[in-house]
Design an enzyme around this catalytic site. Structure first.
Site, PDB file in Angstrom:
ATOM      1  N   ASP A  36       0.859  -1.194   0.000  1.00  0.00           N
ATOM      2  CA  ASP A  36       0.000   0.000   0.000  1.00  0.00           C
ATOM      3  C   ASP A  36       0.885   1.230   0.000  1.00  0.00           C
ATOM      4  O   ASP A  36       2.067   1.150   0.324  1.00  0.00           O
ATOM      5  CB  ASP A  36      -0.924   0.000   1.238  1.00  0.00           C
ATOM      6  CG  ASP A  36      -2.186   0.815   1.015  1.00  0.00           C
ATOM      7  OD1 ASP A  36      -2.089   2.061   0.934  1.00  0.00           O
ATOM      8  OD2 ASP A  36      -3.282   0.225   0.901  1.00  0.00           O
ATOM      9  N   ASP A  54       3.909   2.353  -4.429  1.00  0.00           N
ATOM     10  CA  ASP A  54       3.004   3.254  -5.147  1.00  0.00           C
ATOM     11  C   ASP A  54       2.730   2.649  -6.519  1.00  0.00           C
ATOM     12  O   ASP A  54       3.649   2.514  -7.338  1.00  0.00           O
ATOM     13  CB  ASP A  54       3.674   4.634  -5.287  1.00  0.00           C
ATOM     14  CG  ASP A  54       2.782   5.639  -5.996  1.00  0.00           C
ATOM     15  OD1 ASP A  54       1.691   5.244  -6.467  1.00  0.00           O
ATOM     16  OD2 ASP A  54       3.173   6.813  -6.089  1.00  0.00           O
ATOM     17  N   TYR A 144     -15.470   8.354 -11.317  1.00  0.00           N
ATOM     18  CA  TYR A 144     -15.210   6.996 -10.839  1.00  0.00           C
ATOM     19  C   TYR A 144     -15.837   5.965 -11.792  1.00  0.00           C
ATOM     20  O   TYR A 144     -15.183   5.008 -12.216  1.00  0.00           O
ATOM     21  CB  TYR A 144     -15.791   6.876  -9.429  1.00  0.00           C
ATOM     22  CG  TYR A 144     -15.717   5.519  -8.790  1.00  0.00           C
ATOM     23  CD1 TYR A 144     -14.495   4.963  -8.427  1.00  0.00           C
ATOM     24  CD2 TYR A 144     -16.877   4.800  -8.510  1.00  0.00           C
ATOM     25  CE1 TYR A 144     -14.429   3.720  -7.804  1.00  0.00           C
ATOM     26  CE2 TYR A 144     -16.823   3.569  -7.883  1.00  0.00           C
ATOM     27  CZ  TYR A 144     -15.603   3.020  -7.532  1.00  0.00           C
ATOM     28  OH  TYR A 144     -15.550   1.801  -6.915  1.00  0.00           O
TER      29      TYR A 144
HETATM   30  P1  NAD Z   1     -10.080   1.858  -0.081  1.00  0.00           P
HETATM   31  O1  NAD Z   1     -10.057   3.289  -0.417  1.00  0.00           O
HETATM   32  O2  NAD Z   1     -10.579   1.451   1.249  1.00  0.00           O
HETATM   33  O3  NAD Z   1      -8.629   1.230  -0.276  1.00  0.00           O
HETATM   34  C1  NAD Z   1      -7.779   1.573  -1.337  1.00  0.00           C
HETATM   35  C2  NAD Z   1      -6.355   1.447  -0.853  1.00  0.00           C
HETATM   36  O4  NAD Z   1      -5.497   1.797  -1.935  1.00  0.00           O
HETATM   37  C3  NAD Z   1      -6.032   2.389   0.318  1.00  0.00           C
HETATM   38  O5  NAD Z   1      -5.476   1.670   1.388  1.00  0.00           O
HETATM   39  C4  NAD Z   1      -5.028   3.374  -0.279  1.00  0.00           C
HETATM   40  O6  NAD Z   1      -4.041   3.803   0.641  1.00  0.00           O
HETATM   41  C5  NAD Z   1      -4.412   2.533  -1.396  1.00  0.00           C
HETATM   42  N1  NAD Z   1      -3.808   3.377  -2.437  1.00  0.00           N
HETATM   43  C6  NAD Z   1      -4.239   4.563  -2.903  1.00  0.00           C
HETATM   44  N2  NAD Z   1      -3.397   5.039  -3.821  1.00  0.00           N
HETATM   45  C7  NAD Z   1      -2.408   4.135  -3.958  1.00  0.00           C
HETATM   46  C8  NAD Z   1      -1.245   4.061  -4.748  1.00  0.00           C
HETATM   47  N3  NAD Z   1      -0.919   5.041  -5.611  1.00  0.00           N
HETATM   48  N4  NAD Z   1      -0.447   2.959  -4.646  1.00  0.00           N
HETATM   49  C9  NAD Z   1      -0.748   1.970  -3.764  1.00  0.00           C
HETATM   50  N5  NAD Z   1      -1.843   1.996  -2.973  1.00  0.00           N
HETATM   51  C10 NAD Z   1      -2.650   3.062  -3.065  1.00  0.00           C
HETATM   52  O7  NAD Z   1     -10.924   1.131  -1.235  1.00  0.00           O
HETATM   53  P2  NAD Z   1     -11.713  -0.251  -1.158  1.00  0.00           P
HETATM   54  O8  NAD Z   1     -13.101   0.042  -0.733  1.00  0.00           O
HETATM   55  O9  NAD Z   1     -10.939  -1.262  -0.432  1.00  0.00           O
HETATM   56  O10 NAD Z   1     -11.804  -0.593  -2.705  1.00  0.00           O
HETATM   57  C11 NAD Z   1     -10.883  -1.441  -3.354  1.00  0.00           C
HETATM   58  C12 NAD Z   1     -11.302  -1.588  -4.802  1.00  0.00           C
HETATM   59  O11 NAD Z   1     -12.638  -2.105  -4.865  1.00  0.00           O
HETATM   60  C13 NAD Z   1     -11.329  -0.267  -5.594  1.00  0.00           C
HETATM   61  O12 NAD Z   1     -10.956  -0.525  -6.915  1.00  0.00           O
HETATM   62  C14 NAD Z   1     -12.784   0.119  -5.555  1.00  0.00           C
HETATM   63  O13 NAD Z   1     -13.141   0.912  -6.637  1.00  0.00           O
HETATM   64  C15 NAD Z   1     -13.450  -1.239  -5.633  1.00  0.00           C
HETATM   65  N6  NAD Z   1     -14.826  -1.212  -5.130  1.00  0.00           N
HETATM   66  C16 NAD Z   1     -15.073  -0.992  -3.802  1.00  0.00           C
HETATM   67  C17 NAD Z   1     -16.381  -0.961  -3.355  1.00  0.00           C
HETATM   68  C18 NAD Z   1     -16.710  -0.733  -1.908  1.00  0.00           C
HETATM   69  O14 NAD Z   1     -17.892  -0.606  -1.557  1.00  0.00           O
HETATM   70  N7  NAD Z   1     -15.714  -0.678  -1.019  1.00  0.00           N
HETATM   71  C19 NAD Z   1     -17.432  -1.150  -4.254  1.00  0.00           C
HETATM   72  C20 NAD Z   1     -17.139  -1.311  -5.599  1.00  0.00           C
HETATM   73  C21 NAD Z   1     -15.837  -1.378  -6.035  1.00  0.00           C
HETATM   74  N1  SER Z   2     -19.145   1.577  -2.786  1.00  0.00           N
HETATM   75  C1  SER Z   2     -18.613   2.213  -3.943  1.00  0.00           C
HETATM   76  C2  SER Z   2     -18.854   3.681  -3.900  1.00  0.00           C
HETATM   77  O1  SER Z   2     -19.839   4.081  -3.326  1.00  0.00           O
HETATM   78  C3  SER Z   2     -19.230   1.642  -5.185  1.00  0.00           C
HETATM   79  O2  SER Z   2     -18.222   1.417  -6.092  1.00  0.00           O
HETATM   80  O3  SER Z   2     -18.081   4.408  -4.455  1.00  0.00           O
END
Ligand code: NAD
Ligand code: SER
Length: 313
Positions: A36, A54, A144
């Site tokens: 991360d 990164d 997004y």
């Molecule tokens: P999150 O924001 O909780 O976690 C993302 C992580 O990526 C963070 O820990 C952040 O520090 C890290 N990050 C950011 N920039 C970075 C970089 N340049 N290099 C390395 N790490 C980096 O997001 P999440 O909810 O865990 O979502 C993960 C994936 O699932 C994303 O692609 C998101 O679009 C997708 N998603 C999530 C949801 C949801 O409800 N949580 C729903 C649909 C899709």
């Molecule tokens: N839970 C996510 C959001 O609200 C859906 O991708 O952005």
């Protein structure tokens, strides 16, 4: 059999923490490298290797992949819907370039598999609201959603053109209690539980009748692993699969919480996230995922509420 070595990028996030822990159970702690941009999540400390990384720095990422003999990447680093609207350029750059860096390296290093999540945010106001199908009109209105839709087609392109085995799910809003969410429109359905327990009240940033597709994290983790473990010939969708578990409104989740905390009160003060929510479907048709790799959710709203409250206590 070649042993897989997995790199999880974005492992300190809402999904990353739980997915890393689940992958470590299957593949062994040493074979799943968490990474991360920010510090390691405390829940992952002492459970396996961690590197600071990164995803935008392609050279360093490439070095890590070679040095650690990585064979699979799970790319979770992204900026979500609500945060993305505050900084569209940043969201586009990270969500697109991060994916392209990973796909390029996967092609060059002949990685076995790549996982990258898409979202229900690909759908827009012109998509069907109820049981939105796998293939339909897709006109997203958020940066997004645009980045996720473009990303789906990059995945498909790298699979068709270069044979990269990249797989993807369109997650609904995910609800969990282990790691904090990163700035999504569906995050109200997480905050509401903690505030119901702590304060017995919650002011919701969406209207009472805003229905959205949602899923409890254990189902999302299981779906991800089931998709990744399915035989390649079963994967007919190389953009991203619709998956579904439940659909509810703020009023309904409040009703479910009241069964455990009768004095809980919800009020409503919609903000800019209401426009985003209004553009998404209320429910999703996942018949293709059911057919291809036997997808079936386990949690409905009341089962999830009981588990969330039990664990947050
Ligand atoms: P999150 O924001 O909780 O976690 C993302 C992580 O990526 C963070 O820990 C952040 O520090 C890290 N990050 C950011 N920039 C970075 C970089 N340049 N290099 C390395 N790490 C980096 O997001 P999440 O909810 O865990 O979502 C993960 C994936 O699932 C994303 O692609 C998101 O679009 C997708 N998603 C999530 C949801 C949801 O409800 N949580 C729903 C649909 C899709
Ligand atoms: N839970 C996510 C959001 O609200 C859906 O991708 O952005």
């Amino acid at each position: 059999m070649v042993k897989d070595k997995i790199l999880v990028i974005g492992a300190s996030g809402q999904i990353g923490v739980e997915l890393t822990m689940a992958l470590r159970k299957i593949y062994g702690n040493a074979n799943v490298i968490a990474s991360d941009l920010r510090e390691q999540n405390p829940l992952l400390e002492g459970t396996g290797p961690y590197v600071s990384l990164d995803v935008m720095n392609k050279e360093m990422l490439h070095v890590q992949v070679i040095r650690q003999n990585v064979t699979q990447i799970y790319l979770l680093a992204a900026i979500l819907s609500a945060t993305g609207e505050k900084n569209p350029n940043l969201a586009w750059n990270l969500n697109m370039q991060g994916l392209l860096n990973v796909l390029d390296i996967a092609r060059e290093e002949k990685l076995h598999k790549v996982y990258w999540p898409s979202s229900i945010a690909v759908f827009g106001p012109t998509s069907p609201k109820i049981n939105c199908p796998q293939q339909t009109i897709i006109e997203p209105i958020t940066v997004y959603g645009i980045s996720k839709y473009a990303g789906e087609f990059w995945c498909n392109y790298f699979n068709q053109r270069f044979g990269v085995d990249v797989r993807s799910l369109r997650y609904p809003g995910l609800i969990s209690y282990k790691s904090a969410p990163g700035g999504g429109t569906t995050d109200y359905a997480i905050e509401i539980y903690q505030q119901a327990l702590d304060e017995k009240k919650y002011e919701c940033f969406l209207n009472e009748d805003t229905y959205l597709p949602m899923m409890y994290m254990p189902d999302a983790i299981r779906a991800t692993i089931e998709l990744m473990e399915a035989p390649a010939e079963k994967i007919s969708v190389r953009t991203s699969y619709n998956i579904s578990a439940m659909s509810f409104s703020p009023k309904e989740i409040a009703g479910s919480i009241k069964q455990h905390i009768p004095e809980f009160k919800i009020s409503y003060k919609p903000d800019y996230r209401q426009t985003i929510a209004n553009s998404w479907p209320q429910s999703i048709d996942d018949v293709v995922a059911q057919k291809d790799w036997n997808w079936k959710p386990e949690y409905d709203l009341n089962k999830m509420t009981a588990d969330m409250i039990e664990n947050l206590k």
